[in-house]
Design a protein around this motif. Structure first.
Motif, mmCIF file in Angstrom:
data_model
loop_
_atom_site.group_PDB
_atom_site.id
_atom_site.type_symbol
_atom_site.label_atom_id
_atom_site.label_comp_id
_atom_site.label_asym_id
_atom_site.label_seq_id
_atom_site.Cartn_x
_atom_site.Cartn_y
_atom_site.Cartn_z
ATOM 1 N N PHE A 46 0.695 -1.356 0.036
ATOM 2 C CA PHE A 46 0.038 -0.121 0.003
ATOM 3 C C PHE A 46 1.091 1.294 0.120
ATOM 4 O O PHE A 46 1.802 1.209 0.715
ATOM 5 C CB PHE A 46 -0.963 0.021 1.291
ATOM 6 N N VAL A 47 0.323 2.421 -0.733
ATOM 7 C CA VAL A 47 1.185 3.608 -0.874
ATOM 8 C C VAL A 47 0.296 4.635 -0.320
ATOM 9 O O VAL A 47 0.628 5.239 0.573
ATOM 10 C CB VAL A 47 1.474 3.920 -1.986
ATOM 11 N N SER A 48 -0.999 4.673 -0.865
ATOM 12 C CA SER A 48 -1.887 5.733 -0.531
ATOM 13 C C SER A 48 -3.308 5.438 -0.682
ATOM 14 O O SER A 48 -3.373 4.782 -1.896
ATOM 15 C CB SER A 48 -1.228 7.305 -0.994
ATOM 16 N N ALA A 49 -4.142 6.111 -0.234
ATOM 17 C CA ALA A 49 -5.386 5.973 -0.794
ATOM 18 C C ALA A 49 -6.322 7.322 -0.619
ATOM 19 O O ALA A 49 -6.235 8.145 0.471
ATOM 20 C CB ALA A 49 -6.238 4.987 0.102
ATOM 21 N N ILE A 50 -7.433 7.556 -1.113
ATOM 22 C CA ILE A 50 -8.507 8.408 -1.068
ATOM 23 C C ILE A 50 -9.535 8.225 -1.237
ATOM 24 O O ILE A 50 -10.153 7.449 -1.893
ATOM 25 C CB ILE A 50 -8.028 9.674 -2.322
ATOM 26 N N SER A 51 -10.598 8.815 -0.531
ATOM 27 C CA SER A 51 -11.795 8.639 -0.200
ATOM 28 C C SER A 51 -12.649 9.019 -1.577
ATOM 29 O O SER A 51 -12.257 9.755 -2.300
ATOM 30 C CB SER A 51 -12.768 8.951 0.873
ATOM 31 N N GLY A 52 -13.907 8.443 -1.769
ATOM 32 C CA GLY A 52 -14.676 8.886 -3.011
ATOM 33 C C GLY A 52 -14.758 10.365 -3.235
ATOM 34 O O GLY A 52 -14.834 10.668 -4.376
ATOM 35 N N SER A 53 -14.898 11.147 -2.031
ATOM 36 C CA SER A 53 -15.173 12.464 -2.360
ATOM 37 C C SER A 53 -14.022 13.259 -2.296
ATOM 38 O O SER A 53 -13.871 14.453 -2.622
ATOM 39 C CB SER A 53 -15.974 13.043 -1.140
ATOM 40 N N GLY A 54 -12.853 12.512 -1.962
ATOM 41 C CA GLY A 54 -11.499 13.131 -1.709
ATOM 42 C C GLY A 54 -11.257 13.910 -0.329
ATOM 43 O O GLY A 54 -10.170 14.769 -0.301
ATOM 44 N N GLY A 55 -12.175 13.781 0.330
ATOM 45 C CA GLY A 55 -12.143 14.162 1.552
ATOM 46 C C GLY A 55 -11.046 13.829 2.761
ATOM 47 O O GLY A 55 -10.617 14.470 3.633
ATOM 48 N N SER A 56 -11.131 12.357 2.568
ATOM 49 C CA SER A 56 -9.951 11.749 3.479
ATOM 50 C C SER A 56 -9.136 11.129 2.673
ATOM 51 O O SER A 56 -9.277 10.618 1.178
ATOM 52 C CB SER A 56 -11.079 10.648 4.025
ATOM 53 N N THR A 57 -7.758 11.042 3.206
ATOM 54 C CA THR A 57 -6.540 10.575 2.503
ATOM 55 C C THR A 57 -5.759 9.637 3.707
ATOM 56 O O THR A 57 -6.066 9.887 4.710
ATOM 57 C CB THR A 57 -5.543 11.451 1.801
ATOM 58 N N ALA A 58 -4.960 8.790 3.210
ATOM 59 C CA ALA A 58 -4.241 7.976 3.998
ATOM 60 C C ALA A 58 -2.939 7.582 3.190
ATOM 61 O O ALA A 58 -2.993 7.439 1.876
ATOM 62 C CB ALA A 58 -5.040 6.615 4.312
ATOM 63 N N TYR A 59 -1.874 7.364 4.104
ATOM 64 C CA TYR A 59 -0.623 7.236 3.317
ATOM 65 C C TYR A 59 0.169 6.240 4.418
ATOM 66 O O TYR A 59 0.116 5.893 5.566
ATOM 67 C CB TYR A 59 0.261 8.445 3.448
ATOM 68 N N ALA A 60 0.931 5.443 3.391
ATOM 69 C CA ALA A 60 1.981 4.661 4.139
ATOM 70 C C ALA A 60 3.029 5.533 4.890
ATOM 71 O O ALA A 60 3.170 6.514 4.343
ATOM 72 C CB ALA A 60 2.786 3.717 3.045
ATOM 73 N N ASP A 61 3.473 4.988 5.996
ATOM 74 C CA ASP A 61 4.500 5.828 6.662
ATOM 75 C C ASP A 61 5.718 6.246 6.011
ATOM 76 O O ASP A 61 6.442 7.131 5.907
ATOM 77 C CB ASP A 61 5.019 4.952 7.977
ATOM 78 N N SER A 62 6.250 5.324 5.047
ATOM 79 C CA SER A 62 7.390 5.282 4.170
ATOM 80 C C SER A 62 7.230 6.655 3.127
ATOM 81 O O SER A 62 8.349 7.235 2.518
ATOM 82 C CB SER A 62 7.703 4.143 3.484
ATOM 83 N N VAL A 63 6.013 7.014 2.798
ATOM 84 C CA VAL A 63 5.855 8.130 1.959
ATOM 85 C C VAL A 63 5.293 9.453 2.417
ATOM 86 O O VAL A 63 5.254 10.423 1.843
ATOM 87 C CB VAL A 63 5.082 7.592 0.727
ATOM 88 N N LYS A 64 4.964 9.207 3.751
ATOM 89 C CA LYS A 64 3.979 10.050 4.352
ATOM 90 C C LYS A 64 4.781 11.602 4.508
ATOM 91 O O LYS A 64 6.121 11.298 4.683
ATOM 92 C CB LYS A 64 3.756 10.072 5.866
ATOM 93 N N GLY A 65 4.318 12.919 4.015
ATOM 94 C CA GLY A 65 4.996 14.014 3.999
ATOM 95 C C GLY A 65 6.015 14.268 2.675
ATOM 96 O O GLY A 65 6.304 15.290 2.459
ATOM 97 N N ARG A 66 5.817 13.062 1.853
ATOM 98 C CA ARG A 66 6.468 13.342 0.408
ATOM 99 C C ARG A 66 5.618 13.191 -0.759
ATOM 100 O O ARG A 66 5.618 13.898 -1.849
ATOM 101 C CB ARG A 66 7.696 12.238 0.245
ATOM 102 N N PHE A 67 4.521 12.218 -0.430
ATOM 103 C CA PHE A 67 3.628 11.945 -1.279
ATOM 104 C C PHE A 67 2.406 12.497 -1.117
ATOM 105 O O PHE A 67 1.648 12.755 -0.066
ATOM 106 C CB PHE A 67 3.308 10.531 -1.588
ATOM 107 N N THR A 68 1.381 13.055 -2.421
ATOM 108 C CA THR A 68 0.113 13.468 -2.064
ATOM 109 C C THR A 68 -0.785 12.861 -3.007
ATOM 110 O O THR A 68 -0.499 12.904 -4.280
ATOM 111 C CB THR A 68 0.142 15.223 -2.255
ATOM 112 N N ILE A 69 -1.899 12.412 -2.766
ATOM 113 C CA ILE A 69 -2.814 11.836 -3.483
ATOM 114 C C ILE A 69 -3.993 12.803 -3.807
ATOM 115 O O ILE A 69 -4.418 13.667 -2.753
ATOM 116 C CB ILE A 69 -3.265 10.435 -3.010
ATOM 117 N N SER A 70 -4.543 12.652 -5.073
ATOM 118 C CA SER A 70 -5.683 13.605 -5.063
ATOM 119 C C SER A 70 -6.633 13.030 -6.270
ATOM 120 O O SER A 70 -6.154 11.904 -6.968
ATOM 121 C CB SER A 70 -5.097 14.922 -5.710
ATOM 122 N N ARG A 71 -7.668 13.476 -6.658
ATOM 123 C CA ARG A 71 -8.611 12.933 -7.688
ATOM 124 C C ARG A 71 -9.245 13.962 -8.281
ATOM 125 O O ARG A 71 -9.659 14.961 -7.643
ATOM 126 C CB ARG A 71 -9.301 11.859 -6.997
#
Length: 119
Positions: A46-71
């Motif tokens: 797992f790297v990252s996830a985003i909810s259907g509305s885009g209002g919630s996101t989650a990141y693996a610790d290894s990428v937190k602060g460096r990667f940004t998910i959007s939709r």
């Protein structure tokens, strides 16, 4: 269902890439989506996830602060902005529909995109 990832490439450590995943054949709006990666001989992670509305996101610790998910639901596309890339980020990256928030995907994988980070 088609999930087409793109945007990978070769970049030096510290560089950036923006991945895109275009979805078709599924009800994209309101569906959580995620990014996962896999190296040869290793399990997909797992790297990252985003909810259907885009209002919630989650990141693996290894990428937190460096990667940004959007939709963009109008384009049925999910993105992964990757900054501060490290050699250990080298993998094939895939997007998938999330079955259980945030890190359990449905077992359907489209074409991934290769990310290679040189030191």
């Amino acid at each position: 269902v088609q999930l087409q990832a793109s945007g990978g490439g070769l970049v030096q450590a510290g560089g950036s890439l923006r991945l895109s995943c275009a979805a078709s054949g599924l009800a994209f709006n309101g569906v959580a989506m995620g990014w996962f990666r896999q190296a040869p001989g290793k399990e997909r992670e797992f790297v990252s996830a985003i909810s259907g509305s885009g209002g919630s996101t989650a990141y693996a610790d290894s990428v937190k602060g460096r990667f940004t998910i959007s939709r963009d639901n109008t384009k049925k596309t999910v993105y992964l902005q990757m900054n501060g890339l490290k050699p250990e980020d080298t993998d094939v990256y895939y997007c998938a529909k999330v079955r259980t928030w945030p890190s359990i995907p449905y077992d359907y994988w489209g074409q991934g995109t290769q990310v290679t980070v040189s030191s």
